[in-house]
Design a protein around this motif. Structure first.
Motif, PDB file in Angstrom:
ATOM      1  N   THR A  16     -35.427 -71.647-130.080  1.00 61.78           N
ATOM      2  CA  THR A  16     -34.313 -72.258-130.964  1.00 61.78           C
ATOM      3  C   THR A  16     -34.866 -72.945-131.953  1.00 61.78           C
ATOM      4  N   LYS A  37     -26.580 -66.066-130.205  1.00 59.81           N
ATOM      5  CA  LYS A  37     -27.339 -66.071-128.734  1.00 59.81           C
ATOM      6  C   LYS A  37     -26.580 -65.615-127.754  1.00 59.81           C
ATOM      7  N   ASP A  53     -27.952 -74.863-128.207  1.00 63.31           N
ATOM      8  CA  ASP A  53     -28.714 -73.813-129.163  1.00 63.31           C
ATOM      9  C   ASP A  53     -28.095 -73.346-130.392  1.00 63.31           C
ATOM     10  N   GLU A 114     -31.236 -65.019-130.534  1.00 63.56           N
ATOM     11  CA  GLU A 114     -32.022 -65.974-129.630  1.00 63.56           C
ATOM     12  C   GLU A 114     -31.874 -65.357-128.203  1.00 63.56           C
TER      13      GLU A 114
HETATM   14 MG   LIG Z   1     -33.245 -72.100-126.878  1.00 60.42          MG
END
Ligand SMILES: [Mg+2]
Ligand SMILES: Nc1ncnc2c1ncn2[C@@H]1O[C@H](COP(=O)(O)OP(=O)(O)OP(=O)(O)O)[C@@H](O)[C@H]1O
Length: 228
Positions: A16, A37, A53, A114
């Motif tokens: 992150t 994400k 995040d 991510e």
């Molecule tokens: Mg993370």
């Protein structure tokens, strides 16, 4: 449009914060950067995006895309998507993830995605983060640490990418452990053991403002190689 999948050798390796630093520098280059994400898990934030995040990386990218695109699926327990599915009876929705990814990547010049945990975090039975990257058809960046044990974890991560034929842009060493390998030696050994370029190393950060991230990341990483 260009996308990069930021994976790591483990959870808590710094994916992150590395994305936050990358996003700040890429944005200051005048490139429109988005973040995603696909699956997130843990305690939901009270305001805004549920995933902490996503809150961090969206702020760095100055992107404010809808949650349905940046984080299509959130599990309110800290677990892999597979374990969350088994515990909560909510099945991970791969087709939703992929359609959100497609839409979001059209909205930005670069999209930083991510991962969750490491490269073999399970999503469904026989479907791992590797399968997701493969379906997204994008290269990976591996975040690793400098602590002893990192060579083993990094080689395993590279080998799994190779097995799934995922191109690797490079390795970023997050040097936030106080008693790890010397970066010069680790860089030398990663290069010769894996044949993957090392994009640079990030030191322990005490100030996480965008200005501080910009200064540190700009001088520590090879952005030419990353964005080539
Ligand atoms: Mg993370
Ligand atoms: N370079 C750094 N300097 C100081 N602290 C750091 C650094 N990198 C990461 N951290 C700290 O380590 C912790 C874990 O980092 P981070 O949340 O980025 O990991 P992650 O790989 O994204 O984890 P997850 O798998 O849960 O998404 C955070 O609390 C963060 O503040």
């Amino acid at each position: 449009m260009k996308s990069l999948f930021i994976t790591g050798t483990d959870t808590d390796v710094g994916k992150t914060y590395i994305i936050a630093g990358l996003a700040v520098v890429i944005r200051k280059m005048g490139i429109d950067v988005g973040v995603m994400k696909p699956f997130a898990a843990g305690k939901a934030q009270k305001k805004g995006y549920k995933s902490k995040d996503i809150v961090i990386i969206s702020k760095a990218a100055q992107a404010c895309d809808p949650e349905s695109l940046v984080n299509p699926q959130f599990f309110p327990i800290a677990a892999s998507p597979y374990t969350a599915w088994k515990n909560l009876k909510t099945k991970p929705k791969i087709s939703t993830i992929l359609s959100s990814f497609k839409k979001l990547s059209k909205l930005h010049d670069i999209l930083l995605v991510e991962g969750m945990g490491g490269i073999m975090t399970p999503i469904l039975k026989d479907y791992y983060i590797t399968n997701l990257i493969k379906e997204m058809k994008i290269p990976a960046v591996i975040v690793t640490r400098s602590k002893i044990g990192t060579v083993n974890h990094t080689i395993m991560t590279v080998k799994m990418c190779e097995k799934y034929k995922i191109p690797i842009k490079g390795i970023i060493i997050n040097d936030f452990d106080s008693n790890g390998y010397k970066i010069k030696e680790l860089t030398r050994d990663f290069k010769s053991l894996t044949n993957v370029p090392v994009l640079g190393s990030i030191p322990f950060i005490t100030n996480f403002t965008n200005n501080s991230l910009y200064r540190i990341f700009k001088k520590s990483l090879n952005f030419k190689l990353l964005l080539r």
